[in-house]
Design an enzyme around this catalytic site. Sequence first.
Site, PDB file in Angstrom:
ATOM      1  N   LEU A  38       8.623  34.301  46.769  1.00 11.25           N
ATOM      2  CA  LEU A  38       9.016  33.520  45.602  1.00 11.25           C
ATOM      3  C   LEU A  38      10.220  34.105  44.879  1.00 11.25           C
ATOM      4  O   LEU A  38      10.352  35.319  44.749  1.00 11.25           O
ATOM      5  CB  LEU A  38       7.829  33.413  44.632  1.00 11.25           C
ATOM      6  N   GLY A  52      13.933  30.090  41.746  1.00 18.04           N
ATOM      7  CA  GLY A  52      13.903  28.654  42.043  1.00 18.04           C
ATOM      8  C   GLY A  52      12.460  28.155  42.030  1.00 18.04           C
ATOM      9  O   GLY A  52      12.128  27.165  41.354  1.00 18.04           O
ATOM     10  N   HIS A  53      11.589  28.849  42.763  1.00 21.05           N
ATOM     11  CA  HIS A  53      10.166  28.494  42.741  1.00 21.05           C
ATOM     12  C   HIS A  53       9.614  28.565  41.313  1.00 21.05           C
ATOM     13  O   HIS A  53       8.861  27.696  40.882  1.00 21.05           O
ATOM     14  CB  HIS A  53       9.363  29.465  43.610  1.00 21.05           C
ATOM     15  N   LYS A  92      16.834  21.216  46.072  1.00 21.36           N
ATOM     16  CA  LYS A  92      17.392  22.032  47.153  1.00 21.36           C
ATOM     17  C   LYS A  92      17.083  21.423  48.522  1.00 21.36           C
ATOM     18  O   LYS A  92      17.922  21.416  49.413  1.00 21.36           O
ATOM     19  CB  LYS A  92      16.798  23.442  47.034  1.00 21.36           C
ATOM     20  N   SER A 121      14.535  31.660  49.926  1.00 21.59           N
ATOM     21  CA  SER A 121      13.809  32.793  50.523  1.00 21.59           C
ATOM     22  C   SER A 121      14.593  33.351  51.706  1.00 21.59           C
ATOM     23  O   SER A 121      14.489  34.535  52.025  1.00 21.59           O
ATOM     24  CB  SER A 121      12.426  32.335  50.988  1.00 21.59           C
TER      25      SER A 121
END
Length: 282
Positions: free
Chosen positions: A30, A33-34, A146, A183
Site C-alpha cells: 500500500l 494512492g491506496h 489510475k 506498487s
Amino acid sequence: MRVVTDAGEARRFRRALAGAVGLVPTMGALHDGHLSLVRRAGEENDAVAASIFVNPSQFGPGEDLAAYPRDLSGDLARLEAAGVDLVYVPEAASVYPPGFQTWVVPGPLAEPLEGARRPGHFRGVLTVVAKLFHVIEPDRAYFGQKDAQQAILVRRMTADLDVSVGIVVCPIVRDRDGLALSSRNVYLTPDERSAAPVLFRSLRAVAAAWGAGERRGKRMREIARAVLATEPLAAVDYVSAADPETLAEIETATGRLLLSMAVRFGTTRLLENVLLPENATL
Ligand code: AMP
C-alpha cells in the site's frame, strides 16, 4: 481493526458494523494512492473495509505474480493508522478452491487497451471484485482512476448484474515529480525512476493541447508520443485517445476524451492516463 482470512468470518464482522460500509479492494504493497481511497471511504461511510489479495487469476503467464511486492505487516499498520475497521486477507486457495469454475466474463469494453495486452486479465479482476462484493456487501466501493479501464469495467459489471454497490472512482495520486504512485514503482532502477516522470510530462502536453482547443485523437496521440520519445528509457506499449464511455479510439472529440498509455521502463510496465476535460488543469 479486525483482520480476517476466512470469508465467513469476514461476512460476520461486516454484518456487525453499523451503518454504511465502504470497501477498498487492493493487492497490498500500500501507498498513498491506496490510502486516498481509504480516506474517501471513511468520509463517505460509517465504517471502512479493505481487502488485500494478490489475485492470481488476473495475472497472465510470464507476468509478475510471484514477484509482486508484498508487505502485509506494513500494510496492516497503514490501514490501522487510517482507521480501517475490517481487513479481509483471503488465501488464494480459499478464493479459488478445487472445483472452482464460474467466472464473470466482460464484454467488448475489455477488448482494447489493457485487455488486448493482457488476455483474461479483466475476467480475473471482475470475478474477484464480484466475490469481494458478495463477502463484504459494501454500500460503496472505491477504485482509482489510475486503472481507468478497470474502473469502467467494474461500473459496467455492477450495472449489468444489478449489483447494488455504489462505485466511486478517485483521482490519481502522484509523487512530487508527477509520477503516479504504483506498487510496481519499486521495481524501477534509480535511472528508470528518474526517467519515469516523462509520462506525466506527456499527459501535461496533451492537457495543454486540449486547453488550446485541440480535439483530434490522432494529434493527441502524436503529442503524447513526441514527449515520450525524448526519454530513451521509455518504451511505449500503447498510447490511446479514446471515448471514455465506449473506449473506441476517437477521431475528433465532441465530448470527453481518455488519453491513456502503457509504457515500459526496463521490465516494469507503467500505466497512466488523463481524462479530459476533467483533468485539463493537470
Ligand atoms: P492495486 O493494489 O494496484 O490493485 O490498486 C488498488 C486500487 O488502488 C485500485 O483501484 C487502483 O486503481 C488504486 N490506485 C492505485 N494506484 C493509485 C494512485 N496512484 N492513485 C489513486 N488510486 C490508485
